[in-house]
Design a protein around this motif. Structure first.
Motif, PDB file in Angstrom:
ATOM      1  N   ILE A 106       0.841  -1.194   0.000  1.00 17.51           N
ATOM      2  CA  ILE A 106       0.000   0.000   0.000  1.00 17.51           C
ATOM      3  C   ILE A 106       0.878   1.247   0.000  1.00 17.51           C
ATOM      4  O   ILE A 106       1.832   1.346   0.751  1.00 17.51           O
ATOM      5  N   GLY A 107       0.524   2.197  -0.834  1.00 18.42           N
ATOM      6  CA  GLY A 107       1.161   3.511  -0.830  1.00 18.42           C
ATOM      7  C   GLY A 107       0.256   4.485  -0.103  1.00 18.42           C
ATOM      8  O   GLY A 107      -0.796   4.865  -0.620  1.00 18.42           O
ATOM      9  N   VAL A 108       0.618   4.882   1.093  1.00 17.64           N
ATOM     10  CA  VAL A 108      -0.222   5.743   1.929  1.00 17.64           C
ATOM     11  C   VAL A 108       0.063   7.205   1.584  1.00 17.64           C
ATOM     12  O   VAL A 108       1.171   7.695   1.792  1.00 17.64           O
ATOM     13  N   SER A 109      -0.956   7.883   1.071  1.00 13.68           N
ATOM     14  CA  SER A 109      -0.829   9.300   0.731  1.00 13.68           C
ATOM     15  C   SER A 109      -1.138  10.133   1.970  1.00 13.68           C
ATOM     16  O   SER A 109      -2.210  10.034   2.542  1.00 13.68           O
ATOM     17  N   LEU A 110      -0.183  10.952   2.369  1.00 13.30           N
ATOM     18  CA  LEU A 110      -0.357  11.784   3.554  1.00 13.30           C
ATOM     19  C   LEU A 110      -0.695  13.225   3.215  1.00 13.30           C
ATOM     20  O   LEU A 110      -1.245  13.939   4.040  1.00 13.30           O
ATOM     21  N   TRP A 160       7.970   9.916  -0.997  1.00 12.19           N
ATOM     22  CA  TRP A 160       7.916  10.053  -2.445  1.00 12.19           C
ATOM     23  C   TRP A 160       6.942  11.172  -2.762  1.00 12.19           C
ATOM     24  O   TRP A 160       5.778  11.119  -2.356  1.00 12.19           O
ATOM     25  N   VAL A 161       7.413  12.194  -3.440  1.00  6.74           N
ATOM     26  CA  VAL A 161       6.567  13.293  -3.872  1.00  6.74           C
ATOM     27  C   VAL A 161       6.477  13.211  -5.383  1.00  6.74           C
ATOM     28  O   VAL A 161       7.490  13.250  -6.083  1.00  6.74           O
ATOM     29  N   VAL A 162       5.250  13.082  -5.883  1.00  2.70           N
ATOM     30  CA  VAL A 162       5.040  12.918  -7.314  1.00  2.70           C
ATOM     31  C   VAL A 162       3.931  13.864  -7.764  1.00  2.70           C
ATOM     32  O   VAL A 162       2.988  14.118  -7.031  1.00  2.70           O
ATOM     33  N   ALA A 163       4.085  14.411  -8.966  1.00  2.00           N
ATOM     34  CA  ALA A 163       3.096  15.335  -9.517  1.00  2.00           C
ATOM     35  C   ALA A 163       2.799  14.964 -10.962  1.00  2.00           C
ATOM     36  O   ALA A 163       3.696  14.547 -11.702  1.00  2.00           O
ATOM     37  N   ARG A 164       1.535  15.109 -11.333  1.00  2.00           N
ATOM     38  CA  ARG A 164       1.104  14.851 -12.712  1.00  2.00           C
ATOM     39  C   ARG A 164       0.078  15.900 -13.104  1.00  2.00           C
ATOM     40  O   ARG A 164      -0.709  16.358 -12.284  1.00  2.00           O
ATOM     41  N   GLU A 165       0.089  16.252 -14.386  1.00  2.00           N
ATOM     42  CA  GLU A 165      -0.898  17.170 -14.932  1.00  2.00           C
ATOM     43  C   GLU A 165      -1.827  16.386 -15.839  1.00  2.00           C
ATOM     44  O   GLU A 165      -1.386  15.516 -16.599  1.00  2.00           O
ATOM     45  N   ALA A 166      -3.122  16.701 -15.762  1.00  5.87           N
ATOM     46  CA  ALA A 166      -4.111  15.995 -16.570  1.00  5.87           C
ATOM     47  C   ALA A 166      -5.343  16.879 -16.749  1.00  5.87           C
ATOM     48  O   ALA A 166      -5.401  18.005 -16.250  1.00  5.87           O
ATOM     49  N   ILE A 177      -0.667   8.842 -11.687  1.00  2.00           N
ATOM     50  CA  ILE A 177       0.222   8.625 -10.538  1.00  2.00           C
ATOM     51  C   ILE A 177       0.163   7.169 -10.100  1.00  2.00           C
ATOM     52  O   ILE A 177       1.183   6.552  -9.781  1.00  2.00           O
ATOM     53  N   ALA A 178      -1.024   6.586 -10.093  1.00  2.00           N
ATOM     54  CA  ALA A 178      -1.172   5.181  -9.703  1.00  2.00           C
ATOM     55  C   ALA A 178      -0.435   4.260 -10.671  1.00  2.00           C
ATOM     56  O   ALA A 178       0.129   3.242 -10.256  1.00  2.00           O
ATOM     57  N   SER A 208       3.229   4.294  -9.768  1.00  2.00           N
ATOM     58  CA  SER A 208       3.564   3.771  -8.451  1.00  2.00           C
ATOM     59  C   SER A 208       3.562   2.245  -8.443  1.00  2.00           C
ATOM     60  O   SER A 208       2.670   1.622  -9.006  1.00  2.00           O
ATOM     61  N   PRO A 209       4.544   1.632  -7.787  1.00  2.00           N
ATOM     62  CA  PRO A 209       4.541   0.174  -7.675  1.00  2.00           C
ATOM     63  C   PRO A 209       3.552  -0.329  -6.625  1.00  2.00           C
ATOM     64  O   PRO A 209       3.278  -1.517  -6.544  1.00  2.00           O
ATOM     65  N   ARG A 210       3.013   0.581  -5.829  1.00  2.00           N
ATOM     66  CA  ARG A 210       2.079   0.207  -4.758  1.00  2.00           C
ATOM     67  C   ARG A 210       0.677   0.705  -5.077  1.00  2.00           C
ATOM     68  O   ARG A 210       0.494   1.619  -5.869  1.00  2.00           O
ATOM     69  N   ARG A 211      -0.307   0.106  -4.417  1.00  2.00           N
ATOM     70  CA  ARG A 211      -1.694   0.538  -4.565  1.00  2.00           C
ATOM     71  C   ARG A 211      -1.900   1.759  -3.673  1.00  2.00           C
ATOM     72  O   ARG A 211      -1.768   1.685  -2.454  1.00  2.00           O
ATOM     73  N   LEU A 212      -2.210   2.891  -4.298  1.00  2.00           N
ATOM     74  CA  LEU A 212      -2.330   4.141  -3.562  1.00  2.00           C
ATOM     75  C   LEU A 212      -3.659   4.219  -2.814  1.00  2.00           C
ATOM     76  O   LEU A 212      -4.689   3.772  -3.310  1.00  2.00           O
ATOM     77  N   THR A 213      -3.606   4.788  -1.638  1.00  2.00           N
ATOM     78  CA  THR A 213      -4.794   4.977  -0.833  1.00  2.00           C
ATOM     79  C   THR A 213      -4.794   6.381  -0.244  1.00  2.00           C
ATOM     80  O   THR A 213      -3.742   6.915   0.108  1.00  2.00           O
ATOM     81  N   LEU A 214      -5.970   6.967  -0.171  1.00  2.00           N
ATOM     82  CA  LEU A 214      -6.110   8.314   0.383  1.00  2.00           C
ATOM     83  C   LEU A 214      -6.771   8.282   1.759  1.00  2.00           C
ATOM     84  O   LEU A 214      -7.194   9.317   2.272  1.00  2.00           O
ATOM     85  N   HIS A 215      -6.871   7.123   2.377  1.00  2.13           N
ATOM     86  CA  HIS A 215      -7.559   6.997   3.656  1.00  2.13           C
ATOM     87  C   HIS A 215      -6.872   7.763   4.788  1.00  2.13           C
ATOM     88  O   HIS A 215      -7.521   8.175   5.734  1.00  2.13           O
ATOM     89  N   HIS A 216      -5.573   7.947   4.702  1.00  2.00           N
ATOM     90  CA  HIS A 216      -4.826   8.614   5.770  1.00  2.00           C
ATOM     91  C   HIS A 216      -4.376  10.012   5.352  1.00  2.00           C
ATOM     92  O   HIS A 216      -3.403  10.536   5.885  1.00  2.00           O
ATOM     93  N   LEU A 217      -5.074  10.596   4.416  1.00  2.00           N
ATOM     94  CA  LEU A 217      -4.747  11.930   3.931  1.00  2.00           C
ATOM     95  C   LEU A 217      -4.891  12.939   5.065  1.00  2.00           C
ATOM     96  O   LEU A 217      -5.930  13.034   5.706  1.00  2.00           O
ATOM     97  N   ARG A 218      -3.823  13.664   5.346  1.00  2.00           N
ATOM     98  CA  ARG A 218      -3.826  14.602   6.470  1.00  2.00           C
ATOM     99  C   ARG A 218      -4.016  16.048   6.047  1.00  2.00           C
ATOM    100  O   ARG A 218      -4.538  16.851   6.807  1.00  2.00           O
ATOM    101  N   VAL A 219      -3.554  16.393   4.862  1.00  2.37           N
ATOM    102  CA  VAL A 219      -3.639  17.789   4.441  1.00  2.37           C
ATOM    103  C   VAL A 219      -3.914  17.843   2.933  1.00  2.37           C
ATOM    104  O   VAL A 219      -3.411  17.037   2.167  1.00  2.37           O
ATOM    105  N   VAL A 220      -4.754  18.806   2.556  1.00  2.00           N
ATOM    106  CA  VAL A 220      -5.031  19.090   1.147  1.00  2.00           C
ATOM    107  C   VAL A 220      -4.751  20.571   0.945  1.00  2.00           C
ATOM    108  O   VAL A 220      -5.364  21.426   1.591  1.00  2.00           O
TER     109      VAL A 220
END
Length: 120
Positions: free
Chosen positions: A27-31, A68-74, A84-85, A88-100
């Motif tokens: 899992i790739g945890v997005s913070l 890992w900081v990654v950016a994409r334009e779309a 971005i997914a 990434s070699p991992r399955r990204l999840t936004l469940h632990h997102l702390r800041v937007v």
């Protein structure tokens, strides 16, 4: 009778276990997430992803970068997240997102799409 008993035992063994388990290492945890207007596309999405969740283990123990900081334009946020997914070699999840963080130019155009994406 023995055949029925062995068939029942076999069926019970097949019903146990966790079929859809996901290991923490997969899992790739997005913070953190940043959204702004892109230069070549309408949306630029930036994610801050933790590579290792334990203190002093994984990439940080091996001397690598633990983040890992990654950016994409779309064209929209969902397409940028998909790109971005794919990178990434991992399955990204936004469940632990702390800041937007939302850029001013993007916010002036409206944040309805962003709120819909985060709500899902």
């Amino acid at each position: 009778m023995l055949r029925r008993a062995s068939l029942c035992i076999l069926m019970l063994l097949m019903l146990t276990g966790c079929w859809s388990r996901v290991e923490l290492n997969d899992i790739g945890v997005s913070l953190g997430m940043g959204v702004d207007q892109g230069e070549s596309a309408p949306v630029r999405l930036t994610l801050y992803i933790a590579r290792s969740m334990g203190g002093g283990t994984g990439a940080s123990k091996a001397g690598g970068d633990p983040d890992w900081v990654v950016a994409r334009e779309a064209q929209n946020i969902a397409d940028a997240m998909r790109e971005i997914a794919l990178a990434s070699p991992r399955r990204l999840t936004l469940h632990h997102l702390r800041v937007v963080v939302v850029g001013e130019d993007y916010a002036r155009a409206g944040i309805g799409e962003l709120m819909d994406f985060i709500g899902r």
